[in-house]
Design a protein around this motif. Structure first.
Motif, PDB file in Angstrom:
ATOM      1  N   ASP A  84       0.814  -1.213   0.000  1.00 22.87           N
ATOM      2  CA  ASP A  84       0.000   0.000   0.000  1.00 22.87           C
ATOM      3  C   ASP A  84       0.848   1.264   0.000  1.00 22.87           C
ATOM      4  N   ARG A  85       2.049   1.197   0.554  1.00 15.74           N
ATOM      5  CA  ARG A  85       2.894   2.395   0.635  1.00 15.74           C
ATOM      6  C   ARG A  85       3.381   2.875  -0.726  1.00 15.74           C
ATOM      7  N   ILE A  86       3.273   2.062  -1.767  1.00 14.49           N
ATOM      8  CA  ILE A  86       3.707   2.482  -3.106  1.00 14.49           C
ATOM      9  C   ILE A  86       2.663   3.373  -3.768  1.00 14.49           C
ATOM     10  N   TYR A  87       1.400   3.201  -3.399  1.00 16.15           N
ATOM     11  CA  TYR A  87       0.326   4.011  -3.970  1.00 16.15           C
ATOM     12  C   TYR A  87       0.494   5.459  -3.499  1.00 16.15           C
ATOM     13  N   ASP A  88       0.567   6.391  -4.452  1.00 12.49           N
ATOM     14  CA  ASP A  88       0.673   7.826  -4.156  1.00 12.49           C
ATOM     15  C   ASP A  88       1.905   8.145  -3.313  1.00 12.49           C
ATOM     16  N   ALA A  89       2.989   7.412  -3.539  1.00 14.41           N
ATOM     17  CA  ALA A  89       4.192   7.554  -2.720  1.00 14.41           C
ATOM     18  C   ALA A  89       5.155   8.603  -3.263  1.00 14.41           C
ATOM     19  N   THR A  90       5.903   9.173  -2.353  1.00 15.46           N
ATOM     20  CA  THR A  90       7.011  10.050  -2.722  1.00 15.46           C
ATOM     21  C   THR A  90       8.221   9.173  -3.034  1.00 15.46           C
ATOM     22  N   VAL A  91       9.250   9.784  -3.597  1.00 18.04           N
ATOM     23  CA  VAL A  91      10.480   9.049  -3.876  1.00 18.04           C
ATOM     24  C   VAL A  91      11.053   8.462  -2.591  1.00 18.04           C
ATOM     25  N   GLY A  92      11.077   9.251  -1.527  1.00 13.93           N
ATOM     26  CA  GLY A  92      11.614   8.773  -0.264  1.00 13.93           C
ATOM     27  C   GLY A  92      10.869   7.565   0.266  1.00 13.93           C
ATOM     28  N   GLU A  93       9.557   7.584   0.131  1.00 15.12           N
ATOM     29  CA  GLU A  93       8.756   6.451   0.603  1.00 15.12           C
ATOM     30  C   GLU A  93       9.033   5.193  -0.234  1.00 15.12           C
ATOM     31  N   GLU A  96      12.372   3.768   0.794  1.00 14.55           N
ATOM     32  CA  GLU A  96      12.248   3.027   2.064  1.00 14.55           C
ATOM     33  C   GLU A  96      11.720   1.621   1.833  1.00 14.55           C
ATOM     34  N   VAL A  97      10.726   1.475   0.953  1.00  9.79           N
ATOM     35  CA  VAL A  97      10.173   0.153   0.643  1.00  9.79           C
ATOM     36  C   VAL A  97      11.254  -0.714  -0.008  1.00  9.79           C
ATOM     37  N   LEU A  98      11.997  -0.152  -0.960  1.00 11.05           N
ATOM     38  CA  LEU A  98      13.076  -0.911  -1.613  1.00 11.05           C
ATOM     39  C   LEU A  98      14.145  -1.334  -0.610  1.00 11.05           C
ATOM     40  N   GLN A  99      14.472  -0.458   0.334  1.00 10.05           N
ATOM     41  CA  GLN A  99      15.508  -0.763   1.329  1.00 10.05           C
ATOM     42  C   GLN A  99      15.128  -1.929   2.236  1.00 10.05           C
ATOM     43  N   VAL A 123      16.055  10.062  -9.598  1.00  2.67           N
ATOM     44  CA  VAL A 123      16.817  10.229  -8.361  1.00  2.67           C
ATOM     45  C   VAL A 123      17.842   9.112  -8.188  1.00  2.67           C
ATOM     46  N   LEU A 124      17.444   7.872  -8.464  1.00  4.81           N
ATOM     47  CA  LEU A 124      18.391   6.762  -8.295  1.00  4.81           C
ATOM     48  C   LEU A 124      19.509   6.818  -9.327  1.00  4.81           C
ATOM     49  N   ALA A 125      19.159   7.162 -10.566  1.00  4.61           N
ATOM     50  CA  ALA A 125      20.170   7.203 -11.625  1.00  4.61           C
ATOM     51  C   ALA A 125      21.038   8.450 -11.511  1.00  4.61           C
ATOM     52  N   GLY A 126      20.469   9.549 -11.082  1.00  2.00           N
ATOM     53  CA  GLY A 126      21.225  10.790 -10.994  1.00  2.00           C
ATOM     54  C   GLY A 126      21.758  11.196 -12.355  1.00  2.00           C
ATOM     55  N   ASP A 127      22.693  12.102 -12.390  1.00  2.00           N
ATOM     56  CA  ASP A 127      23.269  12.548 -13.655  1.00  2.00           C
ATOM     57  C   ASP A 127      24.421  11.660 -14.099  1.00  2.00           C
ATOM     58  N   ALA A 128      24.845  10.748 -13.222  1.00  2.00           N
ATOM     59  CA  ALA A 128      25.973   9.884 -13.561  1.00  2.00           C
ATOM     60  C   ALA A 128      25.668   9.000 -14.757  1.00  2.00           C
ATOM     61  N   ALA A 155      23.843  -3.905  -1.034  1.00  2.00           N
ATOM     62  CA  ALA A 155      22.686  -4.452  -0.330  1.00  2.00           C
ATOM     63  C   ALA A 155      21.481  -3.549  -0.598  1.00  2.00           C
ATOM     64  N   TRP A 156      20.297  -4.107  -0.433  1.00  2.00           N
ATOM     65  CA  TRP A 156      19.086  -3.315  -0.643  1.00  2.00           C
ATOM     66  C   TRP A 156      18.998  -2.135   0.321  1.00  2.00           C
ATOM     67  N   LYS A 157      19.514  -2.297   1.513  1.00  3.26           N
ATOM     68  CA  LYS A 157      19.478  -1.201   2.484  1.00  3.26           C
ATOM     69  C   LYS A 157      20.316  -0.011   2.019  1.00  3.26           C
ATOM     70  N   ASP A 158      21.177  -0.231   1.012  1.00  3.50           N
ATOM     71  CA  ASP A 158      22.050   0.821   0.501  1.00  3.50           C
ATOM     72  C   ASP A 158      21.432   1.624  -0.651  1.00  3.50           C
ATOM     73  N   VAL A 159      20.189   1.321  -1.034  1.00  7.30           N
ATOM     74  CA  VAL A 159      19.540   2.073  -2.113  1.00  7.30           C
ATOM     75  C   VAL A 159      19.386   3.521  -1.654  1.00  7.30           C
ATOM     76  N   GLU A 160      19.922   4.428  -2.447  1.00  6.78           N
ATOM     77  CA  GLU A 160      19.859   5.853  -2.136  1.00  6.78           C
ATOM     78  C   GLU A 160      20.062   6.646  -3.421  1.00  6.78           C
ATOM     79  N   PRO A 161      19.809   7.949  -3.392  1.00  6.95           N
ATOM     80  CA  PRO A 161      19.973   8.754  -4.603  1.00  6.95           C
ATOM     81  C   PRO A 161      21.362   8.588  -5.226  1.00  6.95           C
ATOM     82  N   GLY A 162      21.368   8.451  -6.550  1.00  5.60           N
ATOM     83  CA  GLY A 162      22.611   8.377  -7.305  1.00  5.60           C
ATOM     84  C   GLY A 162      23.316   7.043  -7.305  1.00  5.60           C
TER      85      GLY A 162
END
Length: 175
Positions: A84-93, A96-99, A123-128, A155-162
């Motif tokens: 349910d947290r994916i519905y209408d979610a922000t990038v941060g949310e 968090e689910v991916l982590q 956000v995940l891909a960034g400009d790199a 690790a999945w807990k390491d998913v972050e911008p860029g």
């Protein structure tokens, strides 16, 4: 699986939805969406992408998209979670689910909504990884039943911008 393994995040935007007199969460797929979703599944199969873990929004249109796309894959995902947290979610949310994904899974398919899925990808891909695919996505938007494949190490807990690289982009026919 090693914590520092190579992983893929496959992002699928739901197929084209209809606009009947129901709540947004309960909107079904339109006829066009019922053609787009299997096409997305065929693209995944043809690309050799066989997700072992699926995170799907609980909305009707995302569940229908996943069901139709999954029928085109050579085998079932080891686990599907309707989140349910994916519905209408922000990038941060969404991050968090991916982590929270168990490290036993290498390929996660996320079935969600715009603008969340496009923002997540950027956000995940960034400009790199500002290659043709990311430029095309930014220019044309994330179409219904569109797919982006991102890779990263860790690790999945390491998913972050860029942290990720955009390696594939699929946009189905929009007619």
């Amino acid at each position: 699986m090693s914590v520092n393994a190579s992983r893929r995040i496959i992002v699928l935007r739901h197929a084209k939805a209809d606009w009947p007199e129901v709540t947004d969460h309960e909107r079904p797929l339109a006829d066009r969406g019922r053609h787009q979703a299997p096409a997305a599944g065929r693209w995944l199969a043809d690309s050799g992408i066989d997700p072992d873990y699926v995170l799907c929004s609980t909305s009707l249109r995302t569940r229908e998209t996943w069901k139709l796309a999954a029928h085109e894959l050579p085998k079932r995902a080891r686990k599907t979670v309707f989140e349910d947290r994916i519905y209408d979610a922000t990038v941060g949310e969404i991050i968090e689910v991916l982590q929270e994904t168990p490290d036993a899974y290498a390929d996660v398919l996320l079935v969600g909504h715009n603008p969340g899925v496009q923002n997540l990808t950027e956000v995940l891909a960034g400009d790199a990884s500002l290659g043709d695919e990311l430029v095309q996505l930014r220019r044309g938007g994330f179409p219904t039943a569109g797919i982006v494949v991102l890779t990263f190490e860790g690790a999945w807990k390491d998913v972050e911008p860029g942290v990720a690289t955009l390696v594939s982009y699929f946009a189905p026919a929009q007619d």
